[in-house]
Design a protein around this motif. Structure first.
Motif, PDB file in Angstrom:
ATOM      1  N   ILE A  14      55.693  27.616 104.433  1.00 28.37           N
ATOM      2  CA  ILE A  14      57.202  26.810 103.255  1.00 28.37           C
ATOM      3  C   ILE A  14      57.164  27.315 102.737  1.00 28.37           C
ATOM      4  O   ILE A  14      55.947  27.804 101.720  1.00 28.37           O
ATOM      5  CB  ILE A  14      56.008  25.398 103.348  1.00 28.37           C
ATOM      6  CG1 ILE A  14      55.475  24.985 104.535  1.00 28.37           C
ATOM      7  CG2 ILE A  14      57.066  24.800 102.549  1.00 28.37           C
ATOM      8  CD1 ILE A  14      54.172  23.192 103.599  1.00 28.37           C
ATOM      9  N   VAL A  15      58.287  27.184 102.501  1.00 29.50           N
ATOM     10  CA  VAL A  15      58.882  28.493 101.541  1.00 29.50           C
ATOM     11  C   VAL A  15      59.667  27.310  99.997  1.00 29.50           C
ATOM     12  O   VAL A  15      60.813  26.711 101.123  1.00 29.50           O
ATOM     13  CB  VAL A  15      60.038  29.603 101.929  1.00 29.50           C
ATOM     14  CG1 VAL A  15      60.726  30.357 100.983  1.00 29.50           C
ATOM     15  CG2 VAL A  15      59.133  30.780 102.794  1.00 29.50           C
ATOM     16  N   ASP A  16      60.481  27.468  99.211  1.00 30.62           N
ATOM     17  CA  ASP A  16      60.906  26.918  98.274  1.00 30.62           C
ATOM     18  C   ASP A  16      61.469  27.685  97.508  1.00 30.62           C
ATOM     19  O   ASP A  16      60.849  28.594  97.371  1.00 30.62           O
ATOM     20  CB  ASP A  16      60.109  25.904  97.020  1.00 30.62           C
ATOM     21  CG  ASP A  16      60.625  24.610  96.699  1.00 30.62           C
ATOM     22  OD1 ASP A  16      62.375  25.730  97.075  1.00 30.62           O
ATOM     23  OD2 ASP A  16      60.615  24.121  96.547  1.00 30.62           O
ATOM     24  N   ALA A  17      62.306  27.628  97.769  1.00 30.88           N
ATOM     25  CA  ALA A  17      63.052  29.401  97.067  1.00 30.88           C
ATOM     26  C   ALA A  17      63.614  29.087  95.811  1.00 30.88           C
ATOM     27  O   ALA A  17      64.726  30.152  95.851  1.00 30.88           O
ATOM     28  CB  ALA A  17      64.931  29.091  98.337  1.00 30.88           C
ATOM     29  N   THR A  37      53.613  27.907 101.040  1.00 27.81           N
ATOM     30  CA  THR A  37      53.647  29.553 101.097  1.00 27.81           C
ATOM     31  C   THR A  37      53.746  30.345 100.094  1.00 27.81           C
ATOM     32  O   THR A  37      53.352  31.142  99.782  1.00 27.81           O
ATOM     33  CB  THR A  37      53.757  29.860 102.737  1.00 27.81           C
ATOM     34  OG1 THR A  37      53.119  28.753 103.217  1.00 27.81           O
ATOM     35  CG2 THR A  37      53.239  31.085 103.013  1.00 27.81           C
ATOM     36  N   ALA A  38      55.388  30.202  99.857  1.00 26.83           N
ATOM     37  CA  ALA A  38      55.751  31.689  99.145  1.00 26.83           C
ATOM     38  C   ALA A  38      56.455  30.528  98.083  1.00 26.83           C
ATOM     39  O   ALA A  38      56.873  29.631  98.446  1.00 26.83           O
ATOM     40  CB  ALA A  38      56.630  31.888  99.733  1.00 26.83           C
ATOM     41  N   VAL A  39      57.222  31.036  97.109  1.00 20.48           N
ATOM     42  CA  VAL A  39      57.822  30.344  96.050  1.00 20.48           C
ATOM     43  C   VAL A  39      58.813  31.330  95.083  1.00 20.48           C
ATOM     44  O   VAL A  39      58.161  32.299  95.042  1.00 20.48           O
ATOM     45  CB  VAL A  39      56.854  29.279  95.125  1.00 20.48           C
ATOM     46  CG1 VAL A  39      56.487  28.581  95.326  1.00 20.48           C
ATOM     47  CG2 VAL A  39      55.820  30.039  94.722  1.00 20.48           C
ATOM     48  N   ALA A  40      59.260  30.440  94.670  1.00 19.35           N
ATOM     49  CA  ALA A  40      60.804  31.490  94.291  1.00 19.35           C
ATOM     50  C   ALA A  40      61.144  31.458  92.322  1.00 19.35           C
ATOM     51  O   ALA A  40      62.178  30.083  92.253  1.00 19.35           O
ATOM     52  CB  ALA A  40      62.450  31.865  94.534  1.00 19.35           C
ATOM     53  N   PRO A  41      60.366  31.893  91.554  1.00 26.01           N
ATOM     54  CA  PRO A  41      60.445  31.802  90.437  1.00 26.01           C
ATOM     55  C   PRO A  41      62.033  32.022  89.645  1.00 26.01           C
ATOM     56  O   PRO A  41      62.609  33.377  89.875  1.00 26.01           O
ATOM     57  CB  PRO A  41      59.346  32.308  89.364  1.00 26.01           C
ATOM     58  CG  PRO A  41      58.574  33.195  90.694  1.00 26.01           C
ATOM     59  CD  PRO A  41      58.669  32.625  91.822  1.00 26.01           C
ATOM     60  N   THR A  42      62.313  31.761  89.175  1.00 27.82           N
ATOM     61  CA  THR A  42      63.771  31.842  87.704  1.00 27.82           C
ATOM     62  C   THR A  42      63.108  33.478  86.971  1.00 27.82           C
ATOM     63  O   THR A  42      62.988  32.586  85.812  1.00 27.82           O
ATOM     64  CB  THR A  42      64.186  31.043  87.986  1.00 27.82           C
ATOM     65  OG1 THR A  42      64.674  29.604  88.887  1.00 27.82           O
ATOM     66  CG2 THR A  42      65.714  31.668  86.948  1.00 27.82           C
ATOM     67  N   VAL A  43      63.682  34.851  87.901  1.00 27.54           N
ATOM     68  CA  VAL A  43      62.818  35.468  86.563  1.00 27.54           C
ATOM     69  C   VAL A  43      63.797  35.660  85.225  1.00 27.54           C
ATOM     70  O   VAL A  43      63.939  36.915  85.038  1.00 27.54           O
ATOM     71  CB  VAL A  43      62.310  36.638  87.448  1.00 27.54           C
ATOM     72  CG1 VAL A  43      60.822  35.949  88.372  1.00 27.54           C
ATOM     73  CG2 VAL A  43      62.956  37.413  88.100  1.00 27.54           C
ATOM     74  N   GLY A  44      65.442  35.600  86.362  1.00 26.95           N
ATOM     75  CA  GLY A  44      66.403  35.976  84.813  1.00 26.95           C
ATOM     76  C   GLY A  44      67.567  35.187  85.834  1.00 26.95           C
ATOM     77  O   GLY A  44      67.796  34.116  86.712  1.00 26.95           O
ATOM     78  N   GLY A  45      68.820  35.965  84.883  1.00 22.67           N
ATOM     79  CA  GLY A  45      70.081  34.766  85.444  1.00 22.67           C
ATOM     80  C   GLY A  45      70.957  34.536  84.178  1.00 22.67           C
ATOM     81  O   GLY A  45      71.889  35.229  84.737  1.00 22.67           O
ATOM     82  N   TRP A  46      70.561  33.846  83.014  1.00 23.65           N
ATOM     83  CA  TRP A  46      70.892  33.887  81.895  1.00 23.65           C
ATOM     84  C   TRP A  46      71.395  34.834  80.953  1.00 23.65           C
ATOM     85  O   TRP A  46      72.013  34.308  79.702  1.00 23.65           O
ATOM     86  CB  TRP A  46      70.392  32.658  81.969  1.00 23.65           C
ATOM     87  CG  TRP A  46      70.964  31.502  82.898  1.00 23.65           C
ATOM     88  CD1 TRP A  46      71.648  31.147  83.326  1.00 23.65           C
ATOM     89  CD2 TRP A  46      69.605  30.790  83.095  1.00 23.65           C
ATOM     90  NE1 TRP A  46      71.432  30.108  84.457  1.00 23.65           N
ATOM     91  CE2 TRP A  46      70.370  29.886  84.183  1.00 23.65           C
ATOM     92  CE3 TRP A  46      68.035  31.385  83.189  1.00 23.65           C
ATOM     93  CZ2 TRP A  46      68.692  29.331  85.091  1.00 23.65           C
ATOM     94  CZ3 TRP A  46      67.562  30.233  83.499  1.00 23.65           C
ATOM     95  CH2 TRP A  46      68.176  28.953  84.481  1.00 23.65           C
ATOM     96  N   GLN A  47      70.211  35.374  81.170  1.00 19.71           N
ATOM     97  CA  GLN A  47      70.053  37.209  79.677  1.00 19.71           C
ATOM     98  C   GLN A  47      70.033  38.031  80.000  1.00 19.71           C
ATOM     99  O   GLN A  47      70.102  38.457  81.621  1.00 19.71           O
ATOM    100  CB  GLN A  47      68.659  36.273  79.289  1.00 19.71           C
ATOM    101  CG  GLN A  47      68.687  35.448  78.376  1.00 19.71           C
ATOM    102  CD  GLN A  47      67.672  34.567  77.656  1.00 19.71           C
ATOM    103  OE1 GLN A  47      66.814  35.439  78.735  1.00 19.71           O
ATOM    104  NE2 GLN A  47      67.263  34.265  76.810  1.00 19.71           N
TER     105      GLN A  47
END
Length: 337
Positions: A14-17, A37-47
């Motif tokens: 199970i992946v939450d993208a 099983t895997a997750v995708a934190p937002t490590v950037g995008g706006w700065q």
């Protein structure tokens, strides 16, 4: 939850993208409790690059200190996370601000583990237009170069929050599948952040995927959407193009109920309006209640149970939960461990 449902949920990858909730890394435990099983934190995008590098550095420190986490840089890393009972961490940019106007930063961030980058976040940037921009121009010359460099660096092109023509241009110029990590079907609920049948078909034709999102303003007009209203988007897109192209990008975030009280949620909302990254038309005022039963990541087993009751097969559910994204990851990142 019956034995069959429990067995499927525990066995599936199970992946939450899309997981901006993981700005608070303490919330990793909520995803683990939900069986992710895997997750995708937002490590950037706006700065810009400097601030983003500090955030990525903090994640690398956490990954070094915790042996229950794996930095995902290939499809094989997700399979390994499942086999070992660890949680895969996928670095995701929800916008291109970290690369500033420097193509070499794409390669630099890829080397640091960033595997997916959105081309826009609702508004115009040097690459192209966001989905809420007044205009609908396509990729700029720089934007074409960005897509080409992302292909070369093996970074996935994500057109969530991106304008229609910019997305279509990205599909045309990309040598790898283009995804939309999180968007619902405009034909089910006409939010400006949702996407048309034409765009759903274009993403599927190019071999990409679309992630179903739980943010209430994209699910229905109701303040508290039901889990069936969430599944309605999944079912509609599956009927339109096939379950092979549908994934999860639920988009839990720190300003939603129950993580933020009403006063805090309103401050987060008003700041997003003031920054011009959100608009009232697409983003209703808080409190933001995610679909009933899956209000938080711990509720994911409820989704498995309800999908089976709605007539989705075990094979369908496994595809949506992880196998469809694994196909993209293997295609772009490779399978190596």
């Amino acid at each position: 939850m019956g034995c069959a449902e429990k067995g499927l949920h525990e066995a599936a990858i199970i992946v939450d993208a899309v997981c901006p909730l993981l700005d608070d890394t303490g919330k990793i435990s909520a995803y683990r409790a939900g069986g992710l099983t895997a997750v995708a934190p937002t490590v950037g995008g706006w700065q810009g690059a400097e601030v983003t590098l500090q955030k990525i550095g903090a994640w690398h420190k956490l990954l070094r200190e915790r042996d229950d986490l794996i930095l995902v840089q290939s499809a094989g890393h997700i399979r390994m996370a499942k086999e070992t009972g660890k949680t895969g961490i996928i670095f995701h940019f929800q916008g291109p601000e970290p690369i500033e106007d420097k193509l070499n930063l794409i390669d630099a961030f890829k080397a640091l583990g960033v595997g997916v980058m959105q081309l826009a976040y609702n508004v115009k940037n040097r690459i192209g237009d966001g989905c809420e921009e007044r205009t609908d121009a396509g990729l700029s010359r720089f934007g074409v170069q960005v897509v080409e460099r992302m292909n070369q660096a093996r970074m996935i092109v994500d057109c969530a929050h991106t304008g229609v023509r910019t997305t279509m241009d990205a599909i045309e110029h990309s040598s790898a599948p283009v995804i939309i990590s999180h968007a619902n079907a405009k034909s089910v609920y006409p939010s400006p952040r949702n996407i048309s049948d034409e765009l759903i078909k274009a993403i599927a034709t190019n071999g990409g995927t679309i992630g179903v999102v739980g943010f209430p303003g994209f699910v229905s007009k109701d303040t508290r959407p039901t889990i069936d209203q969430f599944i309605d988007h999944l079912a509609y897109m599956s009927d339109l193009v096939g379950t092979k192209y549908i994934t999860l990008g639920i988009d839990y975030y720190s300003g939603q109920w129950p993580y933020a009280d009403d006063e805090t949620a309103l401050k987060i909302y008003e700041k997003a309006l003031a920054d011009n990254s959100w608009s009232p038309k697409a983003y209703p005022k808080p409190p933001h209640y995610y679909p009933a039963g899956i209000e938080t990541p711990e509720g994911m087993p409820v989704l498995t149970e309800r999908l089976l009751k709605r007539g989705f097969t075990e094979a369908d559910i496994r595809m949506v939960y992880g196998e469809n994204l694994l196909r993209i990851y293997e295609s772009v990142w490779g399978e190596q461990r």
